[in-house]
Scaffold this motif. Structure first.
Motif, PDB file in Angstrom:
ATOM      1  N   ALA A  86       0.847  -1.195   0.000  1.00 41.05           N
ATOM      2  CA  ALA A  86       0.000   0.000   0.000  1.00 41.05           C
ATOM      3  C   ALA A  86       0.882   1.244   0.000  1.00 41.05           C
ATOM      4  CB  ALA A  86      -0.905   0.005   1.231  1.00 41.05           C
ATOM      5  N   PRO A  87       0.453   2.295  -0.676  1.00 39.74           N
ATOM      6  CA  PRO A  87       1.257   3.519  -0.673  1.00 39.74           C
ATOM      7  C   PRO A  87       1.360   4.100   0.737  1.00 39.74           C
ATOM      8  CG  PRO A  87      -0.827   3.879  -1.809  1.00 39.74           C
ATOM      9  CD  PRO A  87      -0.745   2.426  -1.484  1.00 39.74           C
ATOM     10  N   LYS A  88       2.468   4.749   1.021  1.00 39.51           N
ATOM     11  CA  LYS A  88       2.726   5.246   2.372  1.00 39.51           C
ATOM     12  C   LYS A  88       1.711   6.285   2.829  1.00 39.51           C
ATOM     13  CE  LYS A  88       7.599   4.229   2.236  1.00 39.51           C
ATOM     14  NZ  LYS A  88       8.951   4.663   2.428  1.00 39.51           N
ATOM     15  N   TRP A  89       1.139   7.037   1.902  1.00 41.74           N
ATOM     16  CA  TRP A  89       0.216   8.089   2.300  1.00 41.74           C
ATOM     17  C   TRP A  89      -1.032   7.532   2.979  1.00 41.74           C
ATOM     18  CZ3 TRP A  89      -4.710   8.208   0.374  1.00 41.74           C
ATOM     19  CH2 TRP A  89      -4.959   7.547  -0.823  1.00 41.74           C
ATOM     20  N   ILE A  90      -1.405   6.295   2.688  1.00 41.49           N
ATOM     21  CA  ILE A  90      -2.615   5.726   3.287  1.00 41.49           C
ATOM     22  C   ILE A  90      -2.441   5.521   4.790  1.00 41.49           C
ATOM     23  CG2 ILE A  90      -4.066   3.655   3.382  1.00 41.49           C
ATOM     24  CD1 ILE A  90      -3.890   3.520   0.378  1.00 41.49           C
ATOM     25  N   TYR A  91      -1.343   4.874   5.200  1.00 43.88           N
ATOM     26  CA  TYR A  91      -1.193   4.658   6.640  1.00 43.88           C
ATOM     27  C   TYR A  91      -0.739   5.916   7.352  1.00 43.88           C
ATOM     28  CZ  TYR A  91       3.566   3.252   5.255  1.00 43.88           C
ATOM     29  OH  TYR A  91       4.819   3.186   4.709  1.00 43.88           O
ATOM     30  N   LYS A  92      -0.079   6.842   6.661  1.00 47.62           N
ATOM     31  CA  LYS A  92       0.239   8.133   7.285  1.00 47.62           C
ATOM     32  C   LYS A  92      -1.035   8.919   7.546  1.00 47.62           C
ATOM     33  CE  LYS A  92       4.933   8.694   5.572  1.00 47.62           C
ATOM     34  NZ  LYS A  92       5.834   9.483   4.708  1.00 47.62           N
ATOM     35  N   LEU A  93      -1.989   8.857   6.619  1.00 41.88           N
ATOM     36  CA  LEU A  93      -3.272   9.528   6.802  1.00 41.88           C
ATOM     37  C   LEU A  93      -4.030   8.935   7.986  1.00 41.88           C
ATOM     38  CD1 LEU A  93      -5.379  11.551   5.660  1.00 41.88           C
ATOM     39  CD2 LEU A  93      -6.264   9.643   4.315  1.00 41.88           C
ATOM     40  N   ALA A  94      -4.031   7.611   8.097  1.00 40.10           N
ATOM     41  CA  ALA A  94      -4.722   6.958   9.209  1.00 40.10           C
ATOM     42  C   ALA A  94      -4.073   7.306  10.544  1.00 40.10           C
ATOM     43  CB  ALA A  94      -4.733   5.444   9.006  1.00 40.10           C
ATOM     44  N   LEU A  95      -2.753   7.325  10.603  1.00 38.70           N
ATOM     45  CA  LEU A  95      -2.055   7.678  11.838  1.00 38.70           C
ATOM     46  C   LEU A  95      -2.293   9.135  12.208  1.00 38.70           C
ATOM     47  CD1 LEU A  95      -0.164   6.730  14.060  1.00 38.70           C
ATOM     48  CD2 LEU A  95       1.760   7.352  12.609  1.00 38.70           C
ATOM     49  N   THR A  96      -2.259  10.022  11.226  1.00 42.70           N
ATOM     50  CA  THR A  96      -2.517  11.443  11.488  1.00 42.70           C
ATOM     51  C   THR A  96      -3.941  11.647  11.978  1.00 42.70           C
ATOM     52  OG1 THR A  96      -0.933  12.031   9.765  1.00 42.70           O
ATOM     53  CG2 THR A  96      -2.473  13.743  10.452  1.00 42.70           C
ATOM     54  N   GLY A  97      -4.904  10.961  11.358  1.00 42.17           N
ATOM     55  CA  GLY A  97      -6.294  11.047  11.806  1.00 42.17           C
ATOM     56  C   GLY A  97      -6.452  10.613  13.250  1.00 42.17           C
ATOM     57  N   PHE A  98      -5.784   9.527  13.625  1.00 40.18           N
ATOM     58  CA  PHE A  98      -5.848   9.057  15.006  1.00 40.18           C
ATOM     59  C   PHE A  98      -5.257  10.086  15.966  1.00 40.18           C
ATOM     60  CE2 PHE A  98      -3.685   6.968  18.581  1.00 40.18           C
ATOM     61  CZ  PHE A  98      -4.786   6.391  19.214  1.00 40.18           C
ATOM     62  N   LEU A  99      -4.085  10.604  15.631  1.00 39.77           N
ATOM     63  CA  LEU A  99      -3.434  11.569  16.523  1.00 39.77           C
ATOM     64  C   LEU A  99      -4.257  12.849  16.686  1.00 39.77           C
ATOM     65  CD1 LEU A  99       0.304  11.157  15.464  1.00 39.77           C
ATOM     66  CD2 LEU A  99      -0.801  10.365  17.560  1.00 39.77           C
ATOM     67  N   ILE A 100      -4.846  13.337  15.598  1.00 42.01           N
ATOM     68  CA  ILE A 100      -5.669  14.542  15.690  1.00 42.01           C
ATOM     69  C   ILE A 100      -6.888  14.294  16.562  1.00 42.01           C
ATOM     70  CG2 ILE A 100      -7.219  16.037  14.348  1.00 42.01           C
ATOM     71  CD1 ILE A 100      -5.112  15.950  12.118  1.00 42.01           C
ATOM     72  N   CYS A 101      -7.535  13.154  16.378  1.00 36.15           N
ATOM     73  CA  CYS A 101      -8.738  12.849  17.146  1.00 36.15           C
ATOM     74  C   CYS A 101      -8.451  12.608  18.619  1.00 36.15           C
ATOM     75  CB  CYS A 101      -9.436  11.638  16.546  1.00 36.15           C
ATOM     76  SG  CYS A 101     -10.118  11.959  14.916  1.00 36.15           S
ATOM     77  N   VAL A 102      -7.236  12.293  18.973  1.00 35.10           N
ATOM     78  CA  VAL A 102      -6.881  12.085  20.379  1.00 35.10           C
ATOM     79  C   VAL A 102      -6.283  13.358  20.989  1.00 35.10           C
ATOM     80  CG1 VAL A 102      -5.355  10.785  21.916  1.00 35.10           C
ATOM     81  CG2 VAL A 102      -6.636   9.604  20.152  1.00 35.10           C
ATOM     82  N   LEU A 103      -5.481  14.072  20.228  1.00 34.31           N
ATOM     83  CA  LEU A 103      -4.804  15.245  20.781  1.00 34.31           C
ATOM     84  C   LEU A 103      -5.730  16.438  20.996  1.00 34.31           C
ATOM     85  CD1 LEU A 103      -1.391  15.184  18.892  1.00 34.31           C
ATOM     86  CD2 LEU A 103      -1.866  14.529  21.252  1.00 34.31           C
ATOM     87  N   ILE A 104      -6.719  16.638  20.138  1.00 34.66           N
ATOM     88  CA  ILE A 104      -7.623  17.782  20.313  1.00 34.66           C
ATOM     89  C   ILE A 104      -8.398  17.676  21.625  1.00 34.66           C
ATOM     90  CG2 ILE A 104      -9.705  18.896  19.397  1.00 34.66           C
ATOM     91  CD1 ILE A 104      -8.491  18.567  16.620  1.00 34.66           C
ATOM     92  N   PRO A 105      -9.028  16.542  21.946  1.00 38.45           N
ATOM     93  CA  PRO A 105      -9.682  16.456  23.267  1.00 38.45           C
ATOM     94  C   PRO A 105      -8.676  16.566  24.422  1.00 38.45           C
ATOM     95  CG  PRO A 105     -10.534  14.760  21.842  1.00 38.45           C
ATOM     96  CD  PRO A 105      -9.377  15.388  21.134  1.00 38.45           C
ATOM     97  N   GLY A 106      -7.463  16.067  24.207  1.00 42.18           N
ATOM     98  CA  GLY A 106      -6.444  16.186  25.257  1.00 42.18           C
ATOM     99  C   GLY A 106      -6.058  17.628  25.506  1.00 42.18           C
TER     100      GLY A 106
END
Length: 151
Positions: free
Chosen positions: A9-29
């Motif tokens: 799989a191209p690297k942008w797919i799992y980078k997008l998923a990891l970034t989405g996870f971090l944003i969704c956790v860091l904003i409430p934090g």
């Protein structure tokens, strides 16, 4: 002649998923730190958005390695497996035309007990498609075409 290549799989797919996870956790934090609230919101969002993290890890680990006549599949979760090109029982090539991304092709390779799919967006797809065309009996290759309305 030794023919070896990888499909992944191209690297942008799992980078997008990891970034989405971090944003969704860091904003409430961050909101919790600013308001001196409890960490319950951060914990709940970490649990709710953990599929992003799992998807990123699975996408990073998934690989198909072709070395001469052996195809090795390293799955996202669990142990990988290998099979010889002669063990392929059927290949289904699905073509979807007129999608938002253009023409998409998905090739699914079946053996007696397992199957693996390769899609257009994956790195090394063209090499895998030509490898299948050269090494698999044309009687085993099934082509299914789907045309969507481009509205």
């Amino acid at each position: 002649m030794k023919r070896t290549f990888k499909v992944f799989a191209p690297k942008w797919i799992y980078k997008l998923a990891l970034t989405g996870f971090l944003i969704c956790v860091l904003i409430p934090g961050l909101v919790c730190l600013i308001d001196d609230g409890s960490m319950v919101g951060t914990i709940v969002s970490a649990v709710l958005f953990s599929p992003f993290l799992v998807g990123a890890l699975c996408g990073y680990r998934f690989r198909i390695i072709v070395c001469q006549d052996t195809i090795t599949v390293r799955r996202g979760i669990g142990k990988g497996y290998s099979f010889h090109v002669n063990e392929i029982t059927k290949v289904v090539r699905r073509v979807n035309r007129n999608t938002n991304l253009g023409t998409l092709v998905k090739v699914t390779i079946y053996t007696k007990s397992r199957h693996v799919s390769v899609e257009t967006l994956m790195t090394g797809f063209e090499k895998m498609e030509s490898y299948i065309a050269e090494n698999v009996d044309p009687q085993k290759i099934v082509v299914k075409e789907k045309i969507q309305n481009a509205n």
